[in-house]
Scaffold this motif. Structure first.
Motif, PDB file in Angstrom:
ATOM      1  N   UNK A 178     -37.225   3.448 -11.519  1.00 45.66           N
ATOM      2  CA  UNK A 178     -37.744   4.703 -10.956  1.00 45.66           C
ATOM      3  C   UNK A 178     -38.291   4.551  -9.542  1.00 45.66           C
ATOM      4  N   UNK A 179     -38.289   3.346  -9.006  1.00 51.07           N
ATOM      5  CA  UNK A 179     -38.795   3.156  -7.638  1.00 51.07           C
ATOM      6  C   UNK A 179     -37.967   3.937  -6.633  1.00 51.07           C
ATOM      7  N   UNK A 180     -36.653   3.809  -6.727  1.00 49.17           N
ATOM      8  CA  UNK A 180     -35.777   4.548  -5.817  1.00 49.17           C
ATOM      9  C   UNK A 180     -35.822   6.039  -6.109  1.00 49.17           C
ATOM     10  N   UNK A 181     -36.041   6.411  -7.371  1.00 52.55           N
ATOM     11  CA  UNK A 181     -36.165   7.826  -7.724  1.00 52.55           C
ATOM     12  C   UNK A 181     -37.303   8.483  -6.959  1.00 52.55           C
ATOM     13  N   UNK A 182     -38.460   7.829  -6.907  1.00 52.80           N
ATOM     14  CA  UNK A 182     -39.597   8.380  -6.164  1.00 52.80           C
ATOM     15  C   UNK A 182     -39.279   8.494  -4.675  1.00 52.80           C
ATOM     16  N   UNK A 183     -38.657   7.455  -4.132  1.00 52.81           N
ATOM     17  CA  UNK A 183     -38.301   7.486  -2.708  1.00 52.81           C
ATOM     18  C   UNK A 183     -37.330   8.622  -2.411  1.00 52.81           C
ATOM     19  N   UNK A 184     -36.320   8.776  -3.254  1.00 51.99           N
ATOM     20  CA  UNK A 184     -35.343   9.841  -3.048  1.00 51.99           C
ATOM     21  C   UNK A 184     -35.994  11.213  -3.176  1.00 51.99           C
ATOM     22  N   UNK A 185     -36.847  11.371  -4.165  1.00 46.51           N
ATOM     23  CA  UNK A 185     -37.567  12.640  -4.368  1.00 46.51           C
ATOM     24  C   UNK A 185     -38.333  13.031  -3.114  1.00 46.51           C
ATOM     25  N   UNK A 186     -39.060  12.073  -2.533  1.00 45.25           N
ATOM     26  CA  UNK A 186     -39.883  12.375  -1.363  1.00 45.25           C
ATOM     27  C   UNK A 186     -39.030  12.646  -0.124  1.00 45.25           C
ATOM     28  N   UNK A 187     -37.905  11.938  -0.020  1.00 48.60           N
ATOM     29  CA  UNK A 187     -37.009  12.202   1.118  1.00 48.60           C
ATOM     30  C   UNK A 187     -36.391  13.592   1.012  1.00 48.60           C
ATOM     31  N   UNK A 188     -36.019  13.991  -0.190  1.00 49.22           N
ATOM     32  CA  UNK A 188     -35.448  15.326  -0.392  1.00 49.22           C
ATOM     33  C   UNK A 188     -36.459  16.405  -0.026  1.00 49.22           C
ATOM     34  N   UNK A 189     -37.701  16.223  -0.465  1.00 47.45           N
ATOM     35  CA  UNK A 189     -38.744  17.191  -0.110  1.00 47.45           C
ATOM     36  C   UNK A 189     -38.933  17.273   1.395  1.00 47.45           C
ATOM     37  N   UNK A 190     -38.914  16.112   2.043  1.00 46.79           N
ATOM     38  CA  UNK A 190     -39.064  16.100   3.496  1.00 46.79           C
ATOM     39  C   UNK A 190     -37.929  16.867   4.168  1.00 46.79           C
ATOM     40  N   UNK A 191     -36.702  16.661   3.662  1.00 42.31           N
ATOM     41  CA  UNK A 191     -35.557  17.385   4.223  1.00 42.31           C
ATOM     42  C   UNK A 191     -35.687  18.893   4.006  1.00 42.31           C
ATOM     43  N   UNK A 192     -36.159  19.270   2.825  1.00 42.56           N
ATOM     44  CA  UNK A 192     -36.296  20.696   2.523  1.00 42.56           C
ATOM     45  C   UNK A 192     -37.335  21.363   3.420  1.00 42.56           C
ATOM     46  N   UNK A 193     -38.374  20.628   3.737  1.00 41.23           N
ATOM     47  CA  UNK A 193     -39.432  21.179   4.588  1.00 41.23           C
ATOM     48  C   UNK A 193     -39.118  21.006   6.074  1.00 41.23           C
ATOM     49  N   UNK A 194     -37.997  20.373   6.335  1.00 40.41           N
ATOM     50  CA  UNK A 194     -37.600  20.218   7.722  1.00 40.41           C
ATOM     51  C   UNK A 194     -38.273  19.021   8.362  1.00 40.41           C
ATOM     52  N   UNK A 195     -37.929  18.735   9.582  1.00 38.35           N
ATOM     53  CA  UNK A 195     -38.494  17.596  10.311  1.00 38.35           C
ATOM     54  C   UNK A 195     -39.413  18.089  11.419  1.00 38.35           C
ATOM     55  N   UNK A 196     -40.137  19.177  11.147  1.00 36.95           N
ATOM     56  CA  UNK A 196     -40.999  19.764  12.156  1.00 36.95           C
ATOM     57  C   UNK A 196     -42.191  18.890  12.486  1.00 36.95           C
ATOM     58  N   UNK A 197     -42.603  18.029  11.544  1.00 35.74           N
ATOM     59  CA  UNK A 197     -43.796  17.231  11.769  1.00 35.74           C
ATOM     60  C   UNK A 197     -43.555  16.227  12.889  1.00 35.74           C
ATOM     61  N   UNK A 198     -44.448  16.213  13.846  1.00 35.32           N
ATOM     62  CA  UNK A 198     -44.344  15.290  14.973  1.00 35.32           C
ATOM     63  C   UNK A 198     -45.730  14.760  15.283  1.00 35.32           C
ATOM     64  N   UNK A 199     -45.768  13.624  15.950  1.00 39.05           N
ATOM     65  CA  UNK A 199     -47.053  13.043  16.309  1.00 39.05           C
ATOM     66  C   UNK A 199     -46.932  11.554  16.511  1.00 39.05           C
ATOM     67  N   UNK A 200     -48.085  10.894  16.532  1.00 38.80           N
ATOM     68  CA  UNK A 200     -48.127   9.450  16.761  1.00 38.80           C
ATOM     69  C   UNK A 200     -49.182   8.853  15.835  1.00 38.80           C
ATOM     70  N   UNK A 201     -48.841   7.731  15.204  1.00 44.65           N
ATOM     71  CA  UNK A 201     -49.781   7.034  14.331  1.00 44.65           C
ATOM     72  C   UNK A 201     -49.932   5.603  14.823  1.00 44.65           C
ATOM     73  N   UNK A 202     -51.171   5.199  15.062  1.00 40.20           N
ATOM     74  CA  UNK A 202     -51.459   3.804  15.375  1.00 40.20           C
ATOM     75  C   UNK A 202     -51.925   3.126  14.094  1.00 40.20           C
TER      76      UNK A 202
END
Length: 282
Positions: free
Chosen positions: A72-96
């Protein structure tokens, strides 16, 4: 009726498996221990057997639990990537982000690519340094977040995993034959260095420093070459090392994700914290 894997139950299971305790997993997930227990019971009903062995101190995975964790490790990763795609890639910024040398390879190789793929417009800037130095940088607002090691129970950070530091030396070496003890010590501002020095001082053992280095690989090489003993995470013990008896017991530590006050409401840092909590392993 066909059984269905509930992603929330799977996420709870991963948190318990990663941290090793129901109470700490509940705190990280912002749930009650009872709710976490119910989630595990529901998932066990779907899986058809016990996933965890439990006692008063900690939990461990059963054979079925190990299989489910891997599958289920890859399942969680895929789930989160799909959600990110559905919400678009609008999030921008910088993290240190700060990471100690010991965990840098895992974070950079196994976690940050997943985060970067989901949020390509977030720029990551990394710094490696000892844990106490990273803590200071986060507290002063010089870094937005950091992964760091600390003695168990300190506040103001999200626990990623618990870890047990152990004394290690080269194969076929006994502590009794070492006087003074030859040490490979971590850099200043590393909690394991402090634990080594203080515990030996309290026990009255004589020691001498053979190597002082911020590099975990240099520490390991020095131990494997038979030049010194050191203190490392149990998970990092190699086939060319042995765990040493007869030395002071070092208390359990935690690997945590710490963030600055100014980043508490930062959406990008929130998402990075989630990625760390889901994928960090020792």
């Amino acid at each position: 009726m066909t059984a269905i894997l509930d992603i929330e139950l799977v996420r709870t299971f991963h948190a318990v498996a990663r941290i090793g305790k129901f109470s700490a997993a509940a705190e990280q997930l912002h749930k009650s221990p009872a709710a976490v227990s119910v989630h595990i019971q529901r998932l066990e009903a779907v899986a058809g057997g016990r996933l965890l062995n439990r006692d008063n101190q900690s939990v461990s995975l059963t054979a079925l639990g190990k299989r489910l964790l891997v599958s289920t490790t890859e399942l969680l990763s895929t789930h989160d990537r799909v959600l990110a795609d559905l919400h678009g890639t609008h999030l921008a910024g910088r993290i240190t982000l700060g990471v100690p040398d010991e965990y840098a390879v895992h974070v950079i190789r196994d976690i940050l690519p997943i985060f970067a793929a989901a949020w390509p417009n977030v720029v990551l800037e990394l710094k490696t340094a000892p844990s106490d130095a990273l803590r200071d940088l986060v507290q002063r607002g010089k870094l937005q977040a950091a992964v760091l090691a600390q003695p168990k129970g300190q506040p103001s950070a999200h626990v990623l995993v618990s870890t047990l530091p152990v004394w290690v030396g080269p194969i076929h070496t006994t502590v009794a034959s070492m006087d003074p003890l030859p040490l490979a010590v971590h850099a200043t501002q590393c909690p394991y260095r402090q634990a080594m020095i203080e515990s030996l001082k309290q026990s009255g053992r004589r020691s001498r420093v053979v190597l002082e280095s911020p590099s975990n690989q240099a520490i390991k090489a020095c131990v494997e070459a038979g030049l010194a003993i050191s203190l490392i995470d149990r998970a990092f013990v190699t086939a060319n090392m042995q765990i040493l008896d007869g030395l002071p017991v070092i208390p359990e530590h935690e690997i945590v994700f710490m963030r600055s006050l100014s980043s508490q409401d930062d959406e990008a840092v929130n998402l990075l914290a989630q990625a760390m909590q889901q994928h960090f392993r020792l």
